[in-house]
Design an enzyme around this catalytic site. Structure first.
Site, PDB file in Angstrom:
ATOM      1  N   ARG A  62     -39.362  37.294 -21.104  1.00  0.00           N
ATOM      2  CA  ARG A  62     -39.265  38.694 -21.492  1.00  0.00           C
ATOM      3  C   ARG A  62     -37.829  39.235 -21.503  1.00  0.00           C
ATOM      4  NH1 ARG A  62     -43.532  41.794 -18.458  1.00  0.00           N
ATOM      5  NH2 ARG A  62     -42.321  40.847 -16.826  1.00  0.00           N
ATOM      6  N   LYS A 171     -49.886  24.457 -11.480  1.00  0.00           N
ATOM      7  CA  LYS A 171     -50.799  24.972 -10.477  1.00  0.00           C
ATOM      8  C   LYS A 171     -50.336  26.350 -10.022  1.00  0.00           C
ATOM      9  CE  LYS A 171     -50.071  24.010  -6.065  1.00  0.00           C
ATOM     10  NZ  LYS A 171     -48.879  24.385  -5.309  1.00  0.00           N
ATOM     11  N   LYS A 205     -44.795  11.417  -8.349  1.00  0.00           N
ATOM     12  CA  LYS A 205     -43.931  10.769  -7.354  1.00  0.00           C
ATOM     13  C   LYS A 205     -44.137   9.254  -7.402  1.00  0.00           C
ATOM     14  CE  LYS A 205     -44.032  14.686  -4.164  1.00  0.00           C
ATOM     15  NZ  LYS A 205     -42.716  15.158  -3.791  1.00  0.00           N
ATOM     16  N   ASP A 258     -52.724  26.008  -1.507  1.00  0.00           N
ATOM     17  CA  ASP A 258     -51.389  25.647  -1.978  1.00  0.00           C
ATOM     18  C   ASP A 258     -51.184  24.127  -1.965  1.00  0.00           C
ATOM     19  OD1 ASP A 258     -48.674  26.194  -2.758  1.00  0.00           O
ATOM     20  OD2 ASP A 258     -48.057  25.733  -0.702  1.00  0.00           O
ATOM     21  N   HIS A 263     -52.534  18.534  -3.869  1.00  0.00           N
ATOM     22  CA  HIS A 263     -51.748  17.351  -3.506  1.00  0.00           C
ATOM     23  C   HIS A 263     -52.485  16.403  -2.550  1.00  0.00           C
ATOM     24  CE1 HIS A 263     -48.861  19.742  -5.500  1.00  0.00           C
ATOM     25  NE2 HIS A 263     -48.378  20.396  -4.465  1.00  0.00           N
TER      26      HIS A 263
END
Ligand code: BG6
Length: 517
Positions: A62, A171, A205, A258, A263
């Site tokens: 923006r 995510k 990873k 989270d 993960h």
């Protein structure tokens, strides 16, 4: 690598699809992720000649900015975040020529027309037709943006000859199962599932990818990888940092959404899944989904016995004082958000029935270190075991995911000398020693795979939904109840005492990751 290693190396990517020229459009280009991860990753791919040529990168956001202004900002960020210091001026100048900024509001249809014109101005047809849209924006905007891209006919819900469009989403993918399902329906209205690339950067990873190689390119370990030999598995993802400036986001997420929903469950899936029938994306993902579906869902009333949550209070790490979570910026001073979670999971399938998997993650733990520990059963209670008792260490394989990446096998040996003494010894493979200190960033691999159209390292719709199916009942078990005194832990410790009790109740104990020696 010596000559023999060179000869013995199997090159699996020789038959892989080549990356084709394309344009990468980053939505949320003013954000942290773009500056810290995406642009450094693309720059390194360019320097290593892995990016297709030609290519273009468009930052959509923006704020008013010129191309030159955006490039300057990114250069400064690269100097700070690049994994190879110092930035090569000539390479940067050449790379930066391909960066353009497109100012626009995500909700404004005119902005998409503007984007379309910009893309049309690129001479080479592939730069107009092969489009990777990277959504580094709030998930509440995913559906809207994808809808507008479709409206502008920048995103076609079909595979067209002579062009492809893919959407990469960051995510968190939803807040719970219902919102993830909604999001999935929104996205699949405008794009086919195979055009959607849901990111979990852990899959990029090296050490996480190596789990499959370790398990399925060796015959000795896989024979032990089952309930006959394994006593339990521990997965620890420790972080030495607190939530810092991310309090606003973290208040909504907490450790379970989270870190664990994505993960840790991804690592669990790779560690415990059955061998896929092929290395194709769908075969690998089928097995991961099967595994996640086999994880027993704790009913809300079983949560207290199997799941421990925690929140950090003030403490110290490495002599530095750390504030309590409730004192962090943008955090409610009476917050009940968990900054730590530990749980026992059971996998109800033939291979793993009865073997507990203990998972834990948290902020402000003593160490930033991630490990998977396969803890084998103790030897039968005869001979040395009969004499030593529980002191005789059971064998273990530790996959150290980060840092000091490596794999260690722990077994017992005789201490040399005229006494009879036994103690555990270690056989260690270290990435650095074996391969040199080359650790590409997860985002490099993931971006490259998305450009190449290989979805193996991305999360499929049913996978993300299965993961929420594990997490939701746990959150329902917590049911917004306030944290109790015993759920707090001082920063710089391995979580609340209840986390240790989770294992102690079955005579087991966490093995904390150790710092590099
Ligand atoms: C992110 C989380 O997905 O992963 C962060 O949102 C966390 O809270 C990070 O710090 C950890 O990633 P890594 O690669 O540093 O282990």
């Amino acid at each position: 690598m010596d000559q023999l290693d060179e000869v013995l190396t199997c090159r699996l990517d020789l038959g892989k699809r080549l990356v084709e020229p394309c344009s990468i459009v980053i939505f949320g280009a003013s954000g942290d992720l773009t500056a810290r991860k995406l642009i450094p990753a693309l720059y390194h791919l360019f320097v290593e000649k892995r990016l297709p040529l030609p290519f273009r990168i468009i930052g959509f956001a923006r704020r008013e900015k010129t191309d030159a202004g955006w490039r300057e900002e990114l250069k400064a960020a690269l100097q700070q975040f690049s994994r190879t210091k110092k930035v090569d001026e000539a390479a940067w100048t050449e790379f930066a020529r391909n960066l353009s900024y497109c100012q626009g509001d995500l909700e404004d249809p005119k902005a998409y027309v503007h984007l379309k014109h910009l893309l049309e101005s690129f001479g080479v047809p592939e730069l107009r037709n092969n489009l990777l849209f990277y959504l580094s924006i709030s998930p509440t905007q995913f559906g809207d943006v994808v809808g507008r891209l479709s409206e502008a006919r920048l995103l076609l819900r079909q595979q067209q000859p002579g062009g492809w469009q893919r959407v990469v989403v960051e995510k968190p993918f939803g807040q719970d199962l219902a919102s993830a399902q909604r999001l999935n329906s929104e996205l699949t209205q405008f794009a086919l599932e195979k055009q959607i690339y849901r990111i979990d950067h852990y899959l990029g990873k090296e050490t996480v990818q190596n789990i499959l190689m370790f398990r399925f390119s060796n015959s000795i370990f896989e024979q032990l990888w089952n309930r006959q030999s394994v006593d339990h598995v521990q997965i620890t993802v420790g972080e030495k940092l607190g939530v810092g400036a991310r309090g606003g986001y973290y208040e909504e997420a907490g450790a379970i959404r989270d870190m664990l929903q994505n993960h840790l469950l991804q690592v669990l899936a790779l560690v415990a899944m059955e061998p896929p029938v092929s290395l194709e994306a769908e075969s690998v993902r089928d097995e991961k989904v099967k595994l996640l579906n086999a994880v027993r869902r704790w009913q809300p009333e079983q949560v207290a016995k199997n799941v421990v949550r925690g929140q950090y209070v003030a403490g110290t790490i490495g002599g530095q004082p750390c504030p309590a979570y409730r004192r962090e910026p943008k955090v409610n001073p009476e917050s009940n958000t968990e900054t730590f979670v530990a749980m026992r999971l059971l996998v109800d399938n033939w291979r793993w029935a009865g073997v507990p998997f203990f998972l834990r993650t948290g902020k402000y733990l003593p160490l930033s270190a991630s490990e998977v520990r396969i803890q084998f059963r103790p030897p039968p209670n005869v001979l040395f075991a009969a004499q030593c008792g529980p002191k005789l260490d059971a064998n273990a394989i530790t996959l150290r995911l980060q840092p000091n990446e490596g794999i260690t096998l722990r077994f017992n040996g005789k201490v040399p000398g005229n006494n009879i003494q036994i103690r555990p010894v270690r056989m260690h493979f270290g990435y650095d020693t074996e391969f040199g200190a080359y650790t590409p960033e997860a985002y490099e691999r993931l971006l490259l795979e998305a450009i190449a159209g290989d979805a193996t390292l991305f999360i499929r719709r049913d996978e993300v939904e299965a993961a929420w199916g594990i997490v939701d009942p746990i959150r329902a078990g917590w049911a917004n109840t306030p944290l109790t005194e015993r759920e707090f832990y001082p920063a710089g410790t391995w979580g609340p005492a209840a986390a240790a009790e989770l294992l102690a109740s079955s005579d087991r104990a966490w093995r904390d990751p150790q710092p590099a020696t």
